[in-house]
Design a protein around this motif. Structure first.
Motif, PDB file in Angstrom:
ATOM      1  N   THR A  22       0.803  -1.219   0.000  1.00  0.00           N
ATOM      2  CA  THR A  22       0.000   0.000   0.000  1.00  0.00           C
ATOM      3  C   THR A  22       0.838   1.272   0.000  1.00  0.00           C
ATOM      4  OG1 THR A  22      -0.153  -0.035   2.407  1.00  0.00           O
ATOM      5  CG2 THR A  22      -1.926  -1.128   1.167  1.00  0.00           C
ATOM      6  N   ARG A  23       2.152   1.147   0.220  1.00  0.00           N
ATOM      7  CA  ARG A  23       3.017   2.325   0.198  1.00  0.00           C
ATOM      8  C   ARG A  23       3.348   2.769  -1.220  1.00  0.00           C
ATOM      9  NH1 ARG A  23       8.074   0.116   3.156  1.00  0.00           N
ATOM     10  NH2 ARG A  23       7.670  -1.471   1.605  1.00  0.00           N
ATOM     11  N   HIS A 120      13.549   2.485   0.539  1.00  0.00           N
ATOM     12  CA  HIS A 120      14.099   3.838   0.389  1.00  0.00           C
ATOM     13  C   HIS A 120      13.154   4.712  -0.441  1.00  0.00           C
ATOM     14  CE1 HIS A 120      17.154   6.955   0.134  1.00  0.00           C
ATOM     15  NE2 HIS A 120      16.960   6.985  -1.167  1.00  0.00           N
ATOM     16  N   ALA A 121      12.557   4.146  -1.483  1.00  0.00           N
ATOM     17  CA  ALA A 121      11.612   4.902  -2.315  1.00  0.00           C
ATOM     18  C   ALA A 121      10.411   5.344  -1.486  1.00  0.00           C
ATOM     19  CB  ALA A 121      11.169   4.051  -3.503  1.00  0.00           C
ATOM     20  N   CYS A 122       9.931   4.455  -0.623  1.00  0.00           N
ATOM     21  CA  CYS A 122       8.799   4.802   0.242  1.00  0.00           C
ATOM     22  C   CYS A 122       9.176   5.893   1.240  1.00  0.00           C
ATOM     23  CB  CYS A 122       8.296   3.560   0.966  1.00  0.00           C
ATOM     24  SG  CYS A 122       7.547   2.344  -0.131  1.00  0.00           S
ATOM     25  N   ALA A 123      10.361   5.783   1.801  1.00  0.00           N
ATOM     26  CA  ALA A 123      10.834   6.803   2.743  1.00  0.00           C
ATOM     27  C   ALA A 123      11.001   8.146   2.039  1.00  0.00           C
ATOM     28  CB  ALA A 123      12.150   6.362   3.380  1.00  0.00           C
ATOM     29  N   ALA A 131       1.916   9.795   0.367  1.00  0.00           N
ATOM     30  CA  ALA A 131       1.638   8.488   0.969  1.00  0.00           C
ATOM     31  C   ALA A 131       2.137   7.341   0.096  1.00  0.00           C
ATOM     32  CB  ALA A 131       0.132   8.337   1.196  1.00  0.00           C
ATOM     33  N   HIS A 132       2.367   7.600  -1.188  1.00  0.00           N
ATOM     34  CA  HIS A 132       2.743   6.539  -2.121  1.00  0.00           C
ATOM     35  C   HIS A 132       4.007   6.897  -2.889  1.00  0.00           C
ATOM     36  CE1 HIS A 132      -1.165   4.811  -1.361  1.00  0.00           C
ATOM     37  NE2 HIS A 132      -1.724   5.960  -1.653  1.00  0.00           N
ATOM     38  N   GLY A 184      17.542  -0.365   5.718  1.00  0.00           N
ATOM     39  CA  GLY A 184      16.263  -0.495   5.029  1.00  0.00           C
ATOM     40  C   GLY A 184      15.177   0.270   5.727  1.00  0.00           C
ATOM     41  N   ALA A 185      15.176   1.563   5.577  1.00  0.00           N
ATOM     42  CA  ALA A 185      14.216   2.423   6.260  1.00  0.00           C
ATOM     43  C   ALA A 185      12.787   2.002   5.953  1.00  0.00           C
ATOM     44  CB  ALA A 185      14.425   3.875   5.830  1.00  0.00           C
ATOM     45  N   ALA A 186      11.996   1.892   6.968  1.00  0.00           N
ATOM     46  CA  ALA A 186      10.578   1.573   6.781  1.00  0.00           C
ATOM     47  C   ALA A 186       9.814   2.877   6.608  1.00  0.00           C
ATOM     48  CB  ALA A 186      10.056   0.815   8.009  1.00  0.00           C
ATOM     49  N   CYS A 187       8.734   2.794   5.865  1.00  0.00           N
ATOM     50  CA  CYS A 187       7.918   3.989   5.684  1.00  0.00           C
ATOM     51  C   CYS A 187       6.459   3.681   5.824  1.00  0.00           C
ATOM     52  CB  CYS A 187       8.185   4.650   4.333  1.00  0.00           C
ATOM     53  SG  CYS A 187       8.038   3.592   2.903  1.00  0.00           S
TER      54      CYS A 187
END
Length: 187
Positions: A22-23, A120-123, A131-132, A184-187
């Motif tokens: 969903t990110r 990383h793209a999500c962060a 949000a995306h 691996g940053a979570a977002c």
């Protein structure tokens, strides 16, 4: 002629689907689904950054615009197409890993580097207030790791990945950064 199928036995395939994340924007979910099909067709066990780059280029006009056109783009597509019949064969059966993190088998069917790139793209999208994640977010993440297979392809095609990363981040008002060492940053 028999159709190509994944070399990974079905009982080992991960049932989680990264394109259901969903990110991700709907467009980026389509890119990841396309990268998965490309990986299966090529006989690869995991989606790597070169699969992501190839599908991004095919489906995202914003990514193509960032990279520009001309002979370098044609050369880039040529290298990506040749991957399954040429130099990319040496990648089969290996895990794409930058060495910055402990070797793992990947998350959700991704190589460790591709998994970190999606995070990383999500962060990056979250820092922008979205949000995306979009295709350009994933391109920025892919070129941030100099050990990524996609970076190798870009360099072979004559594209300066450091300049590309700087251009993407300047367009977004961000400072370039590498993601491989951040866990691996979570977002």
């Amino acid at each position: 002629m028999q159709p190509r199928t994944s070399r990974q036995p079905s009982h080992e395939q991960d049932t989680r689907r990264p394109d259901d994340d969903t990110r991700l924007s709907a467009e980026l979910a389509v890119v990841i689904a396309g990268a998965r099909r490309r990986a299966v067709r090529d006989g690869d066990r995991q989606i790597d950054t070169a699969h992501l780059l190839h599908t991004l280029l095919e489906s995202d006009p914003e990514v193509r615009a960032v990279l520009g056109g001309g002979p370098r783009m044609a050369r880039l597509f040529g290298y990506l197409v040749q991957r399954s019949i040429g130099y990319g064969l040496r990648w089969q059966g290996t895990v794409e890993d930058s060495g910055a993190l402990p070797v793992v088998t990947g998350v959700d069917g991704f190589s460790p580097v591709a998994s970190a790139a999606v995070d990383h793209a999500c962060a990056r999208a979250a820092r922008r207030g979205d949000a995306h994640a979009r295709g350009v977010d994933l391109l920025a993440a892919v070129v941030a790791d100099p050990q990524a297979r996609a970076v190798e392809v870009l360099v072979r095609a004559g594209i300066d990945t450091r300049a590309l990363a700087g251009r993407i981040d300047n367009d977004a008002g961000e400072r370039p950064q590498e993601y491989a060492g951040d866990g691996g940053a979570a977002c």
